[in-house]
Design a protein around this motif. Structure first.
Motif, mmCIF file in Angstrom:
data_model
loop_
_atom_site.group_PDB
_atom_site.id
_atom_site.type_symbol
_atom_site.label_atom_id
_atom_site.label_comp_id
_atom_site.label_asym_id
_atom_site.label_seq_id
_atom_site.Cartn_x
_atom_site.Cartn_y
_atom_site.Cartn_z
ATOM 1 N N THR A 81 0.706 -1.352 0.045
ATOM 2 C CA THR A 81 0.087 -0.060 -0.165
ATOM 3 C C THR A 81 0.956 1.239 -0.019
ATOM 4 O OG1 THR A 81 -0.141 0.080 2.399
ATOM 5 C CG2 THR A 81 -1.863 -1.343 1.161
ATOM 6 N N SER A 85 0.477 4.121 -2.678
ATOM 7 C CA SER A 85 0.316 5.769 -2.172
ATOM 8 C C SER A 85 1.458 6.498 -2.841
ATOM 9 C CB SER A 85 0.472 5.755 -0.500
ATOM 10 O OG SER A 85 -0.531 5.048 0.099
ATOM 11 N N SER A 86 2.534 5.777 -3.057
ATOM 12 C CA SER A 86 3.538 6.713 -3.817
ATOM 13 C C SER A 86 3.300 6.911 -5.307
ATOM 14 C CB SER A 86 5.004 6.034 -3.500
ATOM 15 O OG SER A 86 5.271 5.908 -2.416
ATOM 16 N N PRO A 106 3.507 9.630 0.574
ATOM 17 C CA PRO A 106 3.445 9.371 2.209
ATOM 18 C C PRO A 106 4.461 10.327 2.943
ATOM 19 C CG PRO A 106 3.897 7.286 0.897
ATOM 20 C CD PRO A 106 4.056 8.458 -0.255
ATOM 21 N N SER A 111 1.337 9.462 8.280
ATOM 22 C CA SER A 111 1.123 7.794 8.461
ATOM 23 C C SER A 111 1.132 7.328 10.133
ATOM 24 C CB SER A 111 2.470 7.282 7.842
ATOM 25 O OG SER A 111 2.730 7.510 6.635
ATOM 26 N N THR A 155 -8.984 7.600 3.953
ATOM 27 C CA THR A 155 -8.438 8.303 3.066
ATOM 28 C C THR A 155 -9.449 9.045 1.831
ATOM 29 O OG1 THR A 155 -6.613 6.697 3.094
ATOM 30 C CG2 THR A 155 -6.743 8.040 0.932
ATOM 31 N N ASN A 359 -6.161 12.321 -2.534
ATOM 32 C CA ASN A 359 -6.664 11.386 -1.572
ATOM 33 C C ASN A 359 -7.940 10.568 -1.891
ATOM 34 O OD1 ASN A 359 -4.622 11.396 0.275
ATOM 35 N ND2 ASN A 359 -5.262 13.474 1.073
ATOM 36 N N GLY A 362 -7.193 8.252 -4.501
ATOM 37 C CA GLY A 362 -6.178 7.423 -4.068
ATOM 38 C C GLY A 362 -6.909 6.302 -3.219
ATOM 39 N N CYS A 367 -4.949 3.304 -1.535
ATOM 40 C CA CYS A 367 -3.719 4.181 -0.823
ATOM 41 C C CYS A 367 -3.991 4.462 0.423
ATOM 42 C CB CYS A 367 -3.702 5.754 -1.774
ATOM 43 S SG CYS A 367 -3.064 5.170 -3.426
ATOM 44 N N ILE A 370 -2.100 10.840 2.018
ATOM 45 C CA ILE A 370 -0.958 11.526 1.909
ATOM 46 C C ILE A 370 -0.619 12.941 1.969
ATOM 47 C CG2 ILE A 370 -0.033 9.735 0.259
ATOM 48 C CD1 ILE A 370 -1.323 13.171 -1.163
#
Lengths: 734, 734
Positions: A81, A85-86, A106, A111, A155, A359, A362, A367, A370
């Motif tokens: 994940t 997320s990246s 991230p 986080s 998210t 977000n 994602g 994700c 972030i």
């Protein structure tokens, strides 16, 4: 225009084209606003920027890899994940973002906020399965699936909040997160991050604590379990931390000597970290030999989108809001720094929308929420990145990893990820230096920093943030509640008035007290204002009024007595015809009797202090310097009225100087003015008021008339401009 | 002195006497402070005051009786505790209080706060006992005993809070309860009181709801049970309410016509209420005939003191604090009104201690927390009461009742007590008129009133209060967050500067922008300040800076190219001996090339806007009027620095006028000053700054020198006084 004509040809897009023509420019500007890349991409200077962007993109992409894995660990999620997320948000930001140098993705603080939530709502203990009867282990697969579902909901909700705030132009909410607050908060968050990673450093399996004080519960629990440290893990972690820190330091020194920004910076920091250590774990087979826990399986390929489980929304709304605000605050502050440096502008509301869309979308692809990473953004900028093209390239690097080479990281020890996380905290912990800086520059801001830090440590990241913001706002109240009250004096031959205590040159105007508070007045400090005024005036105003009232009462009594006797005597005189006795025979000592004509003439004339045998105050006018007054409320108006009444009672006139137009309007609406308090008491500046008073006194002494407040009315048509605004409606401005 | 000598005779009191002699006056003043009656009782004017006090004391004492019983009902306690609460605290207040007219004792708002607490912590359902198997009833005796114990703990804790706040001189906490807040709060409390009494009016037995929204739960529950109304109870209550309201109204009219304050006011309102209705209930035996619930047994005599159960303290701390603050706020505001009217002073911290001791000691004798009652205090004052001697007499009336005639009230229907409570709310409900008044006078205060009212209705009296106070404080933030920004202009031939939009007479000084915000600047609004300044200045400052940076970059590039060519040519010339070509041949259109001497001379001189081909702004100076600035924080300082930097970038000088001494000190500590920003930019007033600027411009045009910011330094020794304070240490003032 040409394009417009082309579109009018009736075809599939005809209707849209019509609409496009009609509301063309409006739609275009709207489109350009929400998709900023439409504006800058066509003008992209390929020759100048592309090479830098490619170099920078690769560097950042390579940095994304370990950070993504590590931050997934921090969020309590499966490593892949972190890669998702990246990828998705970074790619999406290209279309919506206005910052050219921010590296979204991230971020440690966000986080760990997510991590504390997953651990409190989905603790590992809930996913126990029994193996061979009594022996229980955690069903990691089921747990991870549940957590991914939860985090997807968080998210998406974070994204919804951000987009909503952006559309409502509520980007200003982050102004409540003042600089000292954000720095104190992120420092405390780093402590949370550090503590959460210690178990990976020591190779201890630890249950997750949640709620207030959980940080200390975790530390105590860790200390208890220390004897069970996995030496192999600990050694790996320590070596990794030391190596990373040394390489970082060397690189820092190198960078200053190398004129050309080359990816060696990234390569030297990150690549060895991963590849070498992964290689080592391969080679010595750490996992089997020492029982070191590793990242584990990283599935290849992308997942189809999943609609998040909205039933979680209620539970996580507060946290999602906190994540939305904190994430945005970090992004916008970084973005503004870069924008300032490179001379462009970030649109704060569009940034909020961009982040929100990253977000929101994602969240459908597993994700987690972030923000921007300081370290990555700096690399993106210093390696020559000039636009979000670098971001797209970075995201492509991640995409390739996800699709093809993810499994390379399968045997990466978690201890090394923990080491990467901890080494990256170095910059955050440097913020402790703020304590020293703030001590010198601003004590209140220091207090905000410390309270935020402690509150966030004790109450965790969600409630701690709320408490800190509340405290930050309270400091504004404190600041206005303890103002500096001063009596002003004139600096001779100028129209400048300054505090007589602090300026030797300032001398009080004889007979005039000029009073000033350093703060605005409102319900929480207006009583202090009145008290300070009375105290600074040098006489006990309340005592004098009390004495006057007593004397008046006594006088009235005597008056009544006298009248009774008069009536008696009159009656007697009418009866006997004898002349009446002199009235003053039975007066009390020290109280001269004044005829109270109130009952006779109908218009009562108050006896003066002098006639009552009371001391007159050594000043005849008070000027309230209203320049620091920003607004007034009903309580303030009430107390101000009392001030006017009390000083009139002891024969002192009150004037107000430098009152701003909006305050005057508020006074007017609040029924401040009456027959006793008129606008004639208002002057545009202290000097005007002083001049008026001395003119009045002069006239009074020339014509030997007593100076009465109603005379101030006469000066309405003098050269000083009226302090009244034209009829502008201020009510809408509230 | 004589007394002191007498004390020095060695005897039992010798040591104390020694101490008394040594610290005599200090101890005496302390004693006088904490026991104010020592000061006023010896001077008590028996002839003038005693009769009035006795009449007033009897009136108030008789009023205490029904109110005590009724408020005990409201607090969910046995009626006799209401009598205790009307005796002990009233008696104790005589010794400690400083208000001469306040009638302390049970008060509706405080009682309902206690009531909501007893009902949530000790609901009747917890005290069920089964009679004949399934049929359950409430064990009232056990419930009442438990509730009395709980309330004793609350009361003692309330007292402790009040004494502690008083000793710490924290009386100012009530300033956070602004006038609109208290009025909104008490109005909402009255609604709670009304709803809680409806069950007694309708003769319905109802469970107690607690927690947020309990008000609505109670109302809905009541509506459901309405068919079970006891008609006898309802009729009794309605008749009682109507009679009380009519008698009150008549009495009100009477009072205006009767010149002498006689206890008929009380007699006509209260005595018939009780005696007649009690008589009626005796006569027709309402209890048995209609099943009307009555007050019940009232035990005679006083109880020995009981140490409160401290184990409750943790549970009720928050509520006790709320009760302490609200009780005090009501007392002090009433006390101040009377003090103002009669020309004496109440000591706000001593009042807090007095109230606290009344509660603390009362808690040992089964009292519930008390405050002051508006209605009783008005009677105490209007019937001729002049001192707390009236209070002592009132308390003796209650004492006699407790000891002897309490049982007279045994058969008083609860419906009549409810009627008394409801009729007494009339004054509270009149506060709805505030809505109209505040609408006209101050919208923000109106908002506070409404939010307080709604929050207190929805969230109940404890959380509602906290939310209201928080909102009240937030309004201060809102008020400073939406200031009015203006550009000032000079009113010709004066030194007065006013908003050019609002004053037609004010005209902008050519080339100078004078900017002013109506509010102070700090983290939450300083960015808006900077934005507003740039917007109001009339040019797009950021755009211009961006353009300048771009032009500079272009210039640098060209410069480099040129130099390369130069070097080439030099080399060529050295090789061939030919003369160098003119340099300006390959300039881009519109950009004149300036030699960047930075690399040659070492001291870089920036190219001007003009030389870069960019438009110069139509003003050369900005004056920030700092008179409304109360304080600055680090965020504000950062942004202010940016303002200076940005405007210097576009060749505009920034000056600050009317900056207060404390703000200047804060700027200094916050490292505001540097080589670019010096104190030479500070002027005591806007006019001084304007004059300085025009002088500078004049000199510049005479000597045809360009105006540069460093010239401002030269005017340090001019006639304007220095805006710097002598070295006074301001750090302690934070």
């Amino acid at each position: 225009q040409e394009l417009g004509l082309w579109w009018t040809v009736p075809r599939k897009g005809w209707l849209w084209a019509q609409w496009y023509q009609c509301s063309g420019s409006a739609a275009k500007s709207l489109l350009f606003r929400f998709l900023p890349f439409l504006r800058w991409l066509p003008r992209y200077p390929i020759k100048d920027w592309l090479l830098g962007d490619i170099v920078s993109g690769f560097s950042v992409g390579i940095m994304h890899l370990p950070q993504g894995l590590a931050y997934a660990l921090l969020a309590g999620l499966p490593p892949v994940t972190g890669l998702y997320s990246s990828f998705y948000p970074v790619f999406l930001y290209f279309f919506f973002g206005t910052s050219r140098h921010n590296s979204v993705g991230p971020f440690a603080v966000i986080s760990v906020m997510i991590g504390s939530l997953t651990e409190s709502l989905m603790p590992s203990e809930d996913f126990m399965i029994s193996v061979n009867g009594s022996n229980t282990t955690i069903d990691e697969e089921r747990r991870d699936a549940a957590r991914v579902e939860l985090v997807a909901a968080i998210t998406v909700l974070t994204g919804i909040f951000q987009v909503a705030l952006g559309l409502l132009q509520f980007g200003f909410v982050v102004t409540y997160l003042s600089d000292p607050l954000v720095r104190g908060y992120t420092t405390a968050a780093s402590v949370h991050v550090l503590v959460s990673q210690l178990k990976n450093v020591f190779g201890i399996s630890q249950g997750e604590a949640s709620g207030p004080l959980s940080l200390f519960v975790t530390i105590i629990d860790l200390c208890k379990k220390l004897p069970g440290t996995n030496v192999g893990t600990l050694v790996t972690a320590i070596i990794a931390i030391v190596v990373i820190l040394i390489v970082k330091e060397l690189n820092h020194k190198f960078a200053a000597k190398l004129p050309m920004p080359i990816p060696i910076e990234v390569g030297s920091v990150i690549l060895p970290q991963i590849i070498v250590s992964t290689g080592i774990s391969y080679g010595v087979n750490l996992k089997e030999k020492f029982g070191i826990s590793v990242v584990g399986n990283i599935p290849s390929g992308l997942k189809p989108p999943v609609v998040p489980n909205m039933s979680y929304f209620g539970q996580v709304a507060g946290n999602a809001f906190a994540i939305a605000v904190v994430g945005y605050a970090i992004c916008i502050s970084l973005g503004k720094i870069f924008a300032l440096k490179h001379g462009y502008k970030v649109d704060s509301n569009q940034e909020l929308i961009a982040l929100g869309l990253c977000n929101f979308l994602g969240g459908f692809f597993q994700c987690f929420a972030i923000s921007c990473s300081m370290s990555r953004s700096l690399v993106q900028e210093s390696t020559g990145g000039n636009s979000q093209v670098a971001g797209v390239i970075a995201s492509l690097v991640i995409l390739v990893t996800i699709l093809k080479i993810g499994e390379l990281f399968r045997d990466l020890p978690k201890a090394i990820l923990a080491a990467i996380i901890i080494a990256n905290l170095k910059g955050m912990f440097k913020q402790f230096k703020d304590l020293c800086t703030l001590w010198k520059s601003n004590k209140v801001d220091l207090l905000v920093w410390i309270v935020t830090f402690i509150a966030t440590l004790l109450l965790n990241l969600d409630i701690g943030l709320a408490a800190s913001v509340a405290f930050g706002l309270l400091t504004v109240i404190f600041r206005t509640q303890l103002p500096h009250y001063s009596i002003l004096g004139r600096i001779s031959d100028t129209d400048v008035y300054r505090d007589v205590v602090e300026y030797e040159m300032a001398q009080e105007v004889p007979g005039v007290k000029i009073f000033r508070s350093s703060s605005t007045i409102y319900f929480a400090n207006v009583e202090l204002y009145a008290e300070a005024l009375k105290k600074k005036s040098g006489i006990d105003v309340d005592r004098l009024i009390e004495k006057k009232k007593k004397a008046l009462k006594k006088l009235k009594k005597q008056q009544k007595k006298l009248e009774k006797e008069k009536a008696k005597r009159k009656k007697g005189a009418a009866d006997t015809g004898s002349p009446s006795l002199p009235q003053h025979a039975e007066d009390g000592p020290g109280v001269s009797v004044i005829e109270l004509r109130s009952e006779e003439s109908g218009a009562p004339s108050e006896p003066t202090l002098q006639s009552l045998g009371l001391p007159k105050p050594n000043f005849h006018a008070v000027i309230l310097d209203f320049s620091p007054i920003n607004f007034v409320d009903t309580v303030a108006i009430k107390i101000l009225k009392n001030i006017f009444r009390d000083f009139h009672e002891i024969e002192v006139d009150v004037f107000i100087a430098s009152c701003s137009v909006s305050v005057l309007a508020q006074l007017e609406r609040g029924n401040f003015f009456s027959s006793a308090i008129t606008k004639a008491s208002f002057f545009p500046s202290v000097h005007d008021a002083v001049e008026h008073i001395s003119r009045e006194r002069h006239q009074a002494s020339v014509s030997t008339q007593p100076c009465c407040p109603s005379m101030a009315m006469e000066r309405a048509a003098t050269s000083t401009p009226p302090s009244l605004p034209p009829q502008v409606d201020h009510s809408t401005r509230m």
